[in-house]
Design a protein around this motif. Structure first.
Motif, short mmCIF file in Angstrom:
data_model
loop_
_atom_site.label_atom_id
_atom_site.label_comp_id
_atom_site.label_asym_id
_atom_site.label_seq_id
_atom_site.Cartn_x
_atom_site.Cartn_y
_atom_site.Cartn_z
N GLN A 128 7.66 16.34 -1.49
CA GLN A 128 7.31 17.06 -0.19
C GLN A 128 8.05 16.33 1.03
O GLN A 128 8.62 17.29 2.00
N TYR A 129 8.10 15.23 1.21
CA TYR A 129 8.54 14.50 2.12
C TYR A 129 10.09 14.83 2.37
O TYR A 129 10.43 15.10 3.33
N GLU A 130 10.77 14.96 1.29
CA GLU A 130 11.92 15.22 1.26
C GLU A 130 12.33 16.60 1.91
O GLU A 130 13.22 16.94 2.74
N SER A 131 11.66 17.38 1.45
CA SER A 131 11.97 18.83 1.86
C SER A 131 11.38 19.10 3.18
O SER A 131 12.23 19.63 4.14
N LEU A 132 10.28 18.49 3.61
CA LEU A 132 9.74 18.70 4.92
C LEU A 132 10.60 17.92 6.01
O LEU A 132 10.87 18.48 7.11
N SER A 133 11.07 16.73 5.90
CA SER A 133 11.90 15.92 6.70
C SER A 133 13.10 16.51 6.88
O SER A 133 13.47 16.41 8.02
N ARG A 134 13.76 17.05 5.83
CA ARG A 134 14.99 17.82 6.03
C ARG A 134 14.92 18.88 6.81
O ARG A 134 15.62 19.34 7.86
N SER A 135 14.08 19.98 6.69
CA SER A 135 13.79 21.09 7.45
C SER A 135 13.30 20.91 8.84
O SER A 135 13.88 21.32 9.63
N LEU A 136 12.55 19.78 8.95
CA LEU A 136 12.01 19.65 10.45
C LEU A 136 13.19 18.65 11.26
O LEU A 136 13.37 19.32 12.45
N ALA A 137 14.12 18.07 10.51
CA ALA A 137 15.50 17.52 11.28
C ALA A 137 16.23 18.52 11.63
O ALA A 137 16.79 18.60 12.90
N GLU A 138 16.46 19.49 10.83
CA GLU A 138 17.38 20.61 11.32
C GLU A 138 16.45 21.50 12.55
O GLU A 138 17.50 21.85 13.26
N ALA A 139 15.40 21.64 12.73
CA ALA A 139 14.69 21.91 13.88
C ALA A 139 14.64 20.94 14.98
O ALA A 139 14.05 21.51 16.04
N GLY A 140 15.16 19.76 14.89
CA GLY A 140 15.24 18.90 15.90
C GLY A 140 13.90 18.02 15.98
O GLY A 140 13.67 17.55 17.16
N ALA A 141 13.16 17.95 14.82
CA ALA A 141 11.70 17.22 14.89
C ALA A 141 11.96 15.94 13.88
O ALA A 141 12.68 16.04 12.97
N LYS A 142 11.40 14.82 14.36
CA LYS A 142 11.25 13.73 13.30
C LYS A 142 9.98 13.75 12.79
O LYS A 142 8.86 14.14 13.01
N PHE A 143 10.01 13.20 11.41
CA PHE A 143 9.02 13.19 10.39
C PHE A 143 8.70 11.69 10.28
O PHE A 143 9.39 10.75 9.71
N ILE A 144 7.34 11.32 10.79
CA ILE A 144 7.15 9.85 11.01
C ILE A 144 5.96 9.58 10.29
O ILE A 144 4.83 10.12 10.52
N PRO A 145 5.89 8.25 9.49
CA PRO A 145 4.75 7.77 8.75
C PRO A 145 3.56 7.58 9.59
O PRO A 145 3.92 6.81 10.40
N ALA A 146 2.41 8.14 9.21
CA ALA A 146 1.44 7.68 10.13
C ALA A 146 0.17 7.66 9.21
O ALA A 146 -1.10 8.44 9.22
N PRO A 147 0.03 6.68 8.40
CA PRO A 147 -1.13 6.58 7.32
C PRO A 147 -2.37 6.28 8.14
O PRO A 147 -2.52 5.50 9.18
N ASP A 148 -3.36 6.79 7.64
CA ASP A 148 -4.84 6.50 8.19
C ASP A 148 -5.21 7.08 9.58
O ASP A 148 -6.14 6.55 10.07
N ALA A 149 -4.32 7.93 9.98
CA ALA A 149 -4.52 8.39 11.45
C ALA A 149 -6.14 8.90 11.62
O ALA A 149 -6.61 8.35 12.66
#
Length: 291
Positions: A106-127
């Motif tokens: 899930q991380y691979e596919s989402l981070s790749r698609s978000l990067a193409e849209a100009g967004a960063k996918f950042i770890p945020a455990p326990d927020a």
């Protein structure tokens, strides 16, 4: 729900995030009231999207307090495409994710698609867990209800705790009694263990293990009411306790009372645990290796 989303907005601001991609169903329920599974919540606190496939869209429409329900999966676009589109439309550039829960694929596919849209996918455990840690009055009431349901079920269970009953009989009956008395589900997998097996902190209840006079009976169980869980462990003796069983009981009771007396705001949990272990080992019993 508005108060909870305001807390989320403040948490995201402190983490320098625009939104959080939430995969844990308990956190989705906390923020939106949604009780389904296999769905995804993209939330900023001010603007939330519940991404669901066709199994859950109708349910989500009826349960979500404020999130817009957005479909994904055939005949709709896949999850990563929908998420990237929503992020772009909402202007989310820095999106946190529950790194202790999400799968790597899930991380691979989402981070790749978000990067193409100009967004960063950042770890945020326990927020969200950090927000949930401080309970609101209604949450405390629901937890107390879950405890009450469990207590009543155990009281009724005592009728079948007789020689010859199996561990599995006790587990199944207790699960039924909790639901009959108001639980939506069990809080976790119920455990009933007899005799020497009762020394195991966790094990599966057995159909072959039958209760005998003199056996210890260990029951570890809980009820879930409106998403809030109780967790209770109780130990009994079938018939009369012998002197060593009574000594073990009194030692554990003393360790518990001493520990409870130390609980106050600002107390250190490790120190409380060490005090309990000190009492147990001082009486010649093995330390309980979990804390």
């Amino acid at each position: 729900m508005d108060a909870r989303n305001k807390k989320l907005s403040r948490k995201l601001e402190s983490l320098e995030l625009d939104a959080l991609f939430i995969t844990k169903s308990v956190n989705q329920r906390y923020l939106e009231g949604f009780t389904g599974g296999d769905c995804f919540l993209l939330a900023s606190g001010r603007e939330n999207f519940l991404i669901a496939d066709s199994r859950y869209t109708e349910m989500a429409e009826g349960e979500c307090r404020r999130a817009k329900v957005v479909p994904h999966r055939s005949p709709n676009p896949p999850l990563e495409e929908v998420t990237a589109r929503l992020a772009g439309e909402a202007g989310f550039k820095r999106i946190g994710f529950e790194s202790a829960h999400m799968t790597y694929s899930q991380y691979e596919s989402l981070s790749r698609s978000l990067a193409e849209a100009g967004a960063k996918f950042i770890p945020a455990p326990d927020a969200v867990e950090q927000i949930r840690a401080v309970k609101e009055p209604e949450e405390i009431r629901e937890t107390e209800r879950a405890c009450g349901v469990a207590d009543l079920a155990l009281e009724e269970l005592m009728k079948i705790l007789k020689p010859g009953v199996s561990e599995l009989d006790v587990k199944v009956e207790l699960d039924y009694l909790m639901k009959r008395n108001g639980a939506d589900e069990t809080g976790f997998d119920t455990m009933a263990l007899f005799g020497a097996r009762a020394s195991q902190p966790h094990a599966n209840s057995s159909r072959a293990a039958k209760l005998k006079p003199g056996d210890f009976i260990l029951i570890d169980y809980g009820a879930m009411v409106n998403g809030y869980r109780s967790d209770t462990t109780r130990t009994f003796v079938c018939g009369r306790a012998d002197p060593e069983q009574r000594r073990a009981y009194e030692t554990v009771r003393y360790a518990q009372s001493e520990s409870v007396a130390m609980i106050r705001a600002g107390a250190n949990g490790r120190e409380i645990n060490e005090r309990a272990l000190e009492i147990l080992t001082g009486a010649g019993f093995p330390a309980f290796q979990y804390g």
